[in-house]
Every structure is written in structure tokens, then in C-alpha cells.
Scaffold this motif. Structure first.
Motif, PDB file in Angstrom:
ATOM      1  N   ALA A 243      -3.292  12.416 -20.320  1.00 43.73           N
ATOM      2  CA  ALA A 243      -4.355  12.070 -19.371  1.00 43.73           C
ATOM      3  C   ALA A 243      -5.740  12.362 -19.945  1.00 43.73           C
ATOM      4  CB  ALA A 243      -4.163  12.833 -18.070  1.00 43.73           C
ATOM      5  N   TYR A 244      -5.866  13.430 -20.723  1.00 48.48           N
ATOM      6  CA  TYR A 244      -7.160  13.778 -21.306  1.00 48.48           C
ATOM      7  C   TYR A 244      -7.558  12.782 -22.400  1.00 48.48           C
ATOM      8  CZ  TYR A 244      -6.346  18.016 -18.709  1.00 48.48           C
ATOM      9  OH  TYR A 244      -6.084  18.903 -17.701  1.00 48.48           O
ATOM     10  N   CYS A 245      -6.566  12.263 -23.116  1.00 48.78           N
ATOM     11  CA  CYS A 245      -6.832  11.228 -24.117  1.00 48.78           C
ATOM     12  C   CYS A 245      -7.297   9.947 -23.430  1.00 48.78           C
ATOM     13  CB  CYS A 245      -5.583  10.959 -24.952  1.00 48.78           C
ATOM     14  SG  CYS A 245      -5.031  12.378 -25.925  1.00 48.78           S
ATOM     15  N   LEU A 246      -6.657   9.596 -22.318  1.00 47.41           N
ATOM     16  CA  LEU A 246      -7.076   8.428 -21.544  1.00 47.41           C
ATOM     17  C   LEU A 246      -8.509   8.603 -21.041  1.00 47.41           C
ATOM     18  CD1 LEU A 246      -3.914   7.615 -19.421  1.00 47.41           C
ATOM     19  CD2 LEU A 246      -5.013   6.110 -21.083  1.00 47.41           C
ATOM     20  N   ARG A 247      -8.800   9.778 -20.541  1.00 47.36           N
ATOM     21  CA  ARG A 247     -10.156  10.066 -20.049  1.00 47.36           C
ATOM     22  C   ARG A 247     -11.170   9.867 -21.157  1.00 47.36           C
ATOM     23  NH1 ARG A 247     -12.110  15.369 -20.547  1.00 47.36           N
ATOM     24  NH2 ARG A 247     -14.220  15.514 -19.803  1.00 47.36           N
ATOM     25  N   LEU A 248     -10.893  10.411 -22.339  1.00 45.52           N
ATOM     26  CA  LEU A 248     -11.802  10.257 -23.479  1.00 45.52           C
ATOM     27  C   LEU A 248     -11.948   8.786 -23.842  1.00 45.52           C
ATOM     28  CD1 LEU A 248     -13.490  11.522 -25.770  1.00 45.52           C
ATOM     29  CD2 LEU A 248     -11.376  11.667 -27.096  1.00 45.52           C
ATOM     30  N   ARG A 249     -10.831   8.087 -23.923  1.00 46.20           N
ATOM     31  CA  ARG A 249     -10.843   6.671 -24.304  1.00 46.20           C
ATOM     32  C   ARG A 249     -11.679   5.845 -23.334  1.00 46.20           C
ATOM     33  NH1 ARG A 249     -11.848   2.238 -25.130  1.00 46.20           N
ATOM     34  NH2 ARG A 249     -10.475   0.524 -25.645  1.00 46.20           N
ATOM     35  N   PHE A 250     -11.483   6.044 -22.032  1.00 43.17           N
ATOM     36  CA  PHE A 250     -12.209   5.244 -21.048  1.00 43.17           C
ATOM     37  C   PHE A 250     -13.680   5.634 -20.933  1.00 43.17           C
ATOM     38  CE2 PHE A 250      -7.933   4.368 -19.135  1.00 43.17           C
ATOM     39  CZ  PHE A 250      -7.903   3.056 -19.572  1.00 43.17           C
TER      40      PHE A 250
ATOM     41  N   THR B  29      -2.030  20.279 -28.654  1.00 42.00           N
ATOM     42  CA  THR B  29      -3.031  19.999 -27.632  1.00 42.00           C
ATOM     43  C   THR B  29      -3.926  18.854 -28.094  1.00 42.00           C
ATOM     44  OG1 THR B  29      -3.015  22.346 -27.074  1.00 42.00           O
ATOM     45  CG2 THR B  29      -4.821  21.029 -26.200  1.00 42.00           C
ATOM     46  N   VAL B  30      -3.938  17.805 -27.297  1.00 38.64           N
ATOM     47  CA  VAL B  30      -4.756  16.641 -27.596  1.00 38.64           C
ATOM     48  C   VAL B  30      -5.577  16.275 -26.365  1.00 38.64           C
ATOM     49  CG1 VAL B  30      -3.305  15.670 -29.400  1.00 38.64           C
ATOM     50  CG2 VAL B  30      -2.791  15.135 -27.032  1.00 38.64           C
ATOM     51  N   PRO B  31      -6.707  15.632 -26.521  1.00 42.99           N
ATOM     52  CA  PRO B  31      -7.254  15.188 -27.788  1.00 42.99           C
ATOM     53  C   PRO B  31      -7.884  16.340 -28.566  1.00 42.99           C
ATOM     54  CG  PRO B  31      -8.760  14.606 -26.024  1.00 42.99           C
ATOM     55  CD  PRO B  31      -7.533  15.201 -25.382  1.00 42.99           C
ATOM     56  N   THR B  32      -7.651  16.313 -29.846  1.00 43.27           N
ATOM     57  CA  THR B  32      -8.335  17.215 -30.765  1.00 43.27           C
ATOM     58  C   THR B  32      -9.204  16.318 -31.620  1.00 43.27           C
ATOM     59  OG1 THR B  32      -6.559  18.851 -30.762  1.00 43.27           O
ATOM     60  CG2 THR B  32      -8.058  18.865 -32.641  1.00 43.27           C
ATOM     61  N   VAL B  33     -10.503  16.555 -31.583  1.00 39.45           N
ATOM     62  CA  VAL B  33     -11.466  15.723 -32.292  1.00 39.45           C
ATOM     63  C   VAL B  33     -12.018  16.511 -33.473  1.00 39.45           C
ATOM     64  CG1 VAL B  33     -13.630  14.433 -32.087  1.00 39.45           C
ATOM     65  CG2 VAL B  33     -12.055  14.536 -30.145  1.00 39.45           C
ATOM     66  N   VAL B  34     -11.956  15.919 -34.652  1.00 37.83           N
ATOM     67  CA  VAL B  34     -12.458  16.558 -35.860  1.00 37.83           C
ATOM     68  C   VAL B  34     -13.770  15.887 -36.241  1.00 37.83           C
ATOM     69  CG1 VAL B  34     -12.015  17.081 -38.278  1.00 37.83           C
ATOM     70  CG2 VAL B  34     -10.142  17.156 -36.620  1.00 37.83           C
ATOM     71  N   VAL B  35     -14.830  16.696 -36.262  1.00 34.90           N
ATOM     72  CA  VAL B  35     -16.157  16.214 -36.624  1.00 34.90           C
ATOM     73  C   VAL B  35     -16.630  17.037 -37.813  1.00 34.90           C
ATOM     74  CG1 VAL B  35     -18.543  15.908 -35.858  1.00 34.90           C
ATOM     75  CG2 VAL B  35     -16.661  15.595 -34.236  1.00 34.90           C
ATOM     76  N   ALA B  36     -16.919  16.366 -38.908  1.00 35.27           N
ATOM     77  CA  ALA B  36     -17.381  17.023 -40.136  1.00 35.27           C
ATOM     78  C   ALA B  36     -16.440  18.153 -40.553  1.00 35.27           C
ATOM     79  CB  ALA B  36     -18.809  17.538 -39.962  1.00 35.27           C
ATOM     80  N   GLY B  37     -15.134  17.913 -40.411  1.00 36.90           N
ATOM     81  CA  GLY B  37     -14.132  18.882 -40.836  1.00 36.90           C
ATOM     82  C   GLY B  37     -13.857  20.000 -39.854  1.00 36.90           C
ATOM     83  N   LYS B  38     -14.564  20.043 -38.723  1.00 36.36           N
ATOM     84  CA  LYS B  38     -14.369  21.092 -37.726  1.00 36.36           C
ATOM     85  C   LYS B  38     -13.651  20.528 -36.502  1.00 36.36           C
ATOM     86  CE  LYS B  38     -18.502  23.573 -39.099  1.00 36.36           C
ATOM     87  NZ  LYS B  38     -19.853  23.951 -38.718  1.00 36.36           N
ATOM     88  N   PRO B  39     -12.524  21.161 -36.112  1.00 37.73           N
ATOM     89  CA  PRO B  39     -11.773  20.662 -34.954  1.00 37.73           C
ATOM     90  C   PRO B  39     -12.366  21.133 -33.623  1.00 37.73           C
ATOM     91  CG  PRO B  39     -10.617  22.491 -35.943  1.00 37.73           C
ATOM     92  CD  PRO B  39     -11.826  22.237 -36.804  1.00 37.73           C
ATOM     93  N   HIS B  40     -12.277  20.269 -32.628  1.00 35.75           N
ATOM     94  CA  HIS B  40     -12.749  20.562 -31.274  1.00 35.75           C
ATOM     95  C   HIS B  40     -11.665  20.078 -30.318  1.00 35.75           C
ATOM     96  CE1 HIS B  40     -16.811  21.284 -32.865  1.00 35.75           C
ATOM     97  NE2 HIS B  40     -16.528  20.273 -33.664  1.00 35.75           N
ATOM     98  N   THR B  41     -11.097  20.987 -29.549  1.00 32.01           N
ATOM     99  CA  THR B  41     -10.003  20.651 -28.651  1.00 32.01           C
ATOM    100  C   THR B  41     -10.531  20.212 -27.294  1.00 32.01           C
ATOM    101  OG1 THR B  41      -8.612  22.253 -29.780  1.00 32.01           O
ATOM    102  CG2 THR B  41      -7.861  21.505 -27.634  1.00 32.01           C
TER     103      THR B  41
END
Length: 148
Positions: free
Chosen positions: A78-85, A118-130
Motif C-alpha cells: 500500500a505504501y508503494c502504491l501511495r508513492l506511485r500515485f 520494508t518497502v518502499p525503500t528509496v536510495v538517493v545518492a547511495g543513501k537509503p530512506h525507508t
């Protein structure tokens, strides 16, 4: 059949059974509405709603070249869907990695989330953000566009 299609198929079968039962009892409209609702949920939980997934190695290579974030996701989240939308059309510019299709991606997500996938996990400039805020991800994507 891979497990990414398990939930959508189960939703469709359940909807067909429940809707078919209502239609057989004479409640045609209610049966059709129920079947449509189940089909909608199946579509939302399918990998079709997300941009095409790539492997983690390819996502890293592309991210290093263009600076755009990598999103680790899985169908049914559901959190991935939220991010996508919430990202709307901008979501297609991110590098999406389905952790159910790439064992190395799942291992990477577990490594940064205390052993949890745990997803979505977003990696920005090599640093992960859950599970970051979609507005923050949008800002990172815009910033990457300015740099690249």
C-alpha cells in the motif's frame, strides 16, 4: 507463476466467485459491481500499475549516470502504491526495482532495514530512506534533473 501475480489472481478468482454467486441468485447489478471492485483491486495490486522494473545492478548503474533515485518496491504494498500515485507521471523517471523479482534487491533492502523487507525503500545518492514522504522523493527527482 511467480508470486507477484498471486495476489491479483486470487483477487480475480474471489471476485468471480462472489460476483458469480450473486448473479446466480438474481442480483445481477450487485454481482457485476462486486466483480468490478475485485478486478480494480487486482489491478492495483498487480505489477502492471508500476513502471517496468529493472534489476538492482542496472538500477545502480543508471542512478550513478543520471542521479535519479532508486525505488525498491513489491506488488501489493500500500505504501508503494501511495508513492506511485502521489508522484504521478514523475514516477516513470525513477528506477523501480521489484524485490520479489530480484533476490539481490531483497537482500539489499533487508540489509538497510534490520532484516525486514520494508518497502518502499528509496536510495538517493547511495543513501537509503525507508518509506519517505512522496513530496520529498519528488524534490529529490527534481534536484537530480537539475544536476543531470
Amino acid at each position: 507463476m511467480t508470486r507477484v501475480w498471486l495476489v491479483p489472481i486470487l483477487l480475480l478468482v474471489s471476485g468471480a466467485a462472489a460476483g458469480g454467486g450473486l448473479i446466480a441468485r438474481g442480483s445481477t447489478r450487485e454481482g457485476a459491481v462486486l466483480l468490478l471492485a475485485f478486478a480494480l483491486f487486482a489491478g492495483l495490486h498487480s505489477p502492471l500499475i508500476f513502471p517496468r522494473s529493472i534489476g538492482v545492478a542496472e538500477a545502480r548503474r543508471r542512478s550513478e549516470a543520471d542521479g535519479r533515485p532508486i525505488v525498491f518496491w513489491r506488488p501489493g504494498c500500500a505504501y508503494c502504491l501511495r508513492l506511485r500515485f502521489r508522484l504521478r507521471r514523475r514516477a516513470r523517471r525513477l528506477h523501480w526495482v521489484n524485490i520479489w523479482r530480484d533476490p539481490a534487491a531483497a537482500a539489499e533492502v533487508r540489509a538497510v532495514n534490520d532484516g525486514n523487507e520494508t518497502v518502499p525503500t528509496v536510495v538517493v545518492a547511495g543513501k537509503p530512506h525507508t518509506n519517505p514522504d512522496p513530496a520529498w522523493v519528488r524534490e529529490q527527482l527534481i534536484a537530480a534533473g537539475r544536476r543531470g
